[in-house]
Scaffold this active site. Structure first.
Site, mmCIF file in Angstrom:
data_model
loop_
_atom_site.group_PDB
_atom_site.id
_atom_site.type_symbol
_atom_site.label_atom_id
_atom_site.label_comp_id
_atom_site.label_asym_id
_atom_site.label_seq_id
_atom_site.Cartn_x
_atom_site.Cartn_y
_atom_site.Cartn_z
ATOM 1 N N CYS A 104 0.862 -1.186 0.000
ATOM 2 C CA CYS A 104 0.000 0.000 0.000
ATOM 3 C C CYS A 104 0.894 1.230 0.000
ATOM 4 O O CYS A 104 2.060 1.140 -0.395
ATOM 5 C CB CYS A 104 -0.980 -0.028 1.175
ATOM 6 S SG CYS A 104 -0.206 0.050 2.807
ATOM 7 N N ASN A 122 2.338 1.539 4.329
ATOM 8 C CA ASN A 122 2.652 0.252 4.998
ATOM 9 C C ASN A 122 2.367 0.322 6.503
ATOM 10 O O ASN A 122 3.073 -0.293 7.306
ATOM 11 C CB ASN A 122 4.107 -0.187 4.727
ATOM 12 C CG ASN A 122 4.414 -1.628 5.150
ATOM 13 O OD1 ASN A 122 5.532 -1.922 5.545
ATOM 14 N ND2 ASN A 122 3.454 -2.512 5.083
ATOM 15 N N CYS A 133 -1.384 0.861 7.400
ATOM 16 C CA CYS A 133 -2.825 0.576 7.549
ATOM 17 C C CYS A 133 -3.241 -0.677 6.784
ATOM 18 O O CYS A 133 -3.503 -1.728 7.378
ATOM 19 C CB CYS A 133 -3.665 1.766 7.075
ATOM 20 S SG CYS A 133 -3.367 3.295 7.986
ATOM 21 N N ARG A 134 -3.318 -0.572 5.451
ATOM 22 C CA ARG A 134 -3.926 -1.644 4.662
ATOM 23 C C ARG A 134 -3.039 -2.864 4.461
ATOM 24 O O ARG A 134 -3.465 -4.005 4.702
ATOM 25 C CB ARG A 134 -4.352 -1.104 3.286
ATOM 26 C CG ARG A 134 -5.499 -0.138 3.355
ATOM 27 C CD ARG A 134 -5.667 0.651 2.075
ATOM 28 N NE ARG A 134 -4.597 1.628 1.900
ATOM 29 C CZ ARG A 134 -4.472 2.447 0.869
ATOM 30 N NH1 ARG A 134 -5.364 2.379 -0.109
ATOM 31 N NH2 ARG A 134 -3.486 3.324 0.807
ATOM 32 N N SER A 135 -1.803 -2.656 3.990
ATOM 33 C CA SER A 135 -0.986 -3.837 3.674
ATOM 34 C C SER A 135 -0.556 -4.627 4.916
ATOM 35 O O SER A 135 -0.509 -5.861 4.845
ATOM 36 C CB SER A 135 0.204 -3.480 2.774
ATOM 37 O OG SER A 135 1.090 -2.579 3.385
ATOM 38 N N ASP A 169 -8.431 3.733 1.417
ATOM 39 C CA ASP A 169 -7.477 4.074 2.474
ATOM 40 C C ASP A 169 -8.210 4.496 3.751
ATOM 41 O O ASP A 169 -8.946 5.486 3.733
ATOM 42 C CB ASP A 169 -6.617 5.237 1.950
ATOM 43 C CG ASP A 169 -5.426 5.502 2.829
ATOM 44 O OD1 ASP A 169 -5.388 4.959 3.950
ATOM 45 O OD2 ASP A 169 -4.539 6.237 2.385
HETATM 46 P P1 4NP Z 1 -1.771 2.876 4.099
HETATM 47 O O1 4NP Z 1 -2.412 4.230 4.667
HETATM 48 O O2 4NP Z 1 -1.225 3.199 2.727
HETATM 49 O O3 4NP Z 1 -2.922 1.939 4.041
HETATM 50 O O4 4NP Z 1 -0.693 2.467 5.084
HETATM 51 C C1 4NP Z 1 -1.723 5.449 4.707
HETATM 52 C C2 4NP Z 1 -0.777 5.674 5.660
HETATM 53 C C3 4NP Z 1 -0.137 6.893 5.733
HETATM 54 C C4 4NP Z 1 -0.448 7.892 4.825
HETATM 55 C C5 4NP Z 1 -1.396 7.666 3.849
HETATM 56 C C6 4NP Z 1 -2.029 6.447 3.784
HETATM 57 N N1 4NP Z 1 0.197 9.145 4.908
HETATM 58 O O5 4NP Z 1 -0.159 10.046 4.130
HETATM 59 O O6 4NP Z 1 1.109 9.325 5.739
#
Ligand code: 4NP
Length: 157
Positions: free
Chosen positions: A8, A11, A13-15, A126
């Site tokens: 994702c 790294n 939240c989702r992955s 997200d």
């Molecule tokens: P992820 O979510 O891609 O599912 O881990 C996010 C985590 C951090 C950010 C965006 C999405 N960020 O903008 O810092």
């Protein structure tokens, strides 16, 4: 060993959620010697951090362990791993730009569930901004089941 990498943006939240849920299903199926999971992000802002508390809370509620730390996807991941699965189209586009004729299967994580007729959507939204981690979890469970079914059929496991 079949190696699967979930990707994702951050790294956190989702992955990591997909890695933990999928690895738990693999373990429950008695396939931990055959299949392993990892995760990484296309961005590097959160490298070294624990997963987001929203992800950790959902996993804890479902008794799924996770203590990985965020890492940035590396060029060699695209040859080291057999499957590199993107949470949304932006990650898929990033991965496809960095894939150079490797045998690795690079795909949208939910494409296997869509193929199996279990979902209509192909992207995991997200939860970082809207906090909808339960919805993320439901998609991740459906996606992981379908992908594990696919692997079992394909590799006769
Ligand atoms: P992820 O979510 O891609 O599912 O881990 C996010 C985590 C951090 C950010 C965006 C999405 N960020 O903008 O810092």
């Amino acid at each position: 060993m079949i190696k699967v990498l979930f990707v994702c943006l951050g790294n956190i939240c989702r992955s990591p959620m997909a890695e933990a849920v999928f690895q738990e299903m693999v373990n429950q199926a008695g396939l931990s010697q055959q299949i392993m999971a990892d995760s990484a992000g296309t961005g590097d802002w959160h490298v070294g951090e624990h997963a987001h508390h929203g992800t950790l809370n959902v996993l804890k509620r479902h008794n799924i362990p996770y203590n990985g730390r965020a890492r940035h996807v590396q060029p060699r991941d695209l040859t080291d791993f057999d499957y590199v699965l993107a949470m949304d189209r932006s990650h898929l586009a990033y991965l496809e730009r960095h894939t150079k004729g490797a045998n690795t299967e690079v795909a949208l994580f939910l494409s296997y569930a869509k193929q199996a007729g279990l979902l209509t959507e192909t992207e995991v939204p997200d939860p970082y901004y809207d906090g909808k981690f339960n919805e993320t979890y439901d998609l991740v469970v459906t996606g992981s089941r379908a992908f594990l079914d696919y692997l079992r059929r394909k590799h006769q496991l």
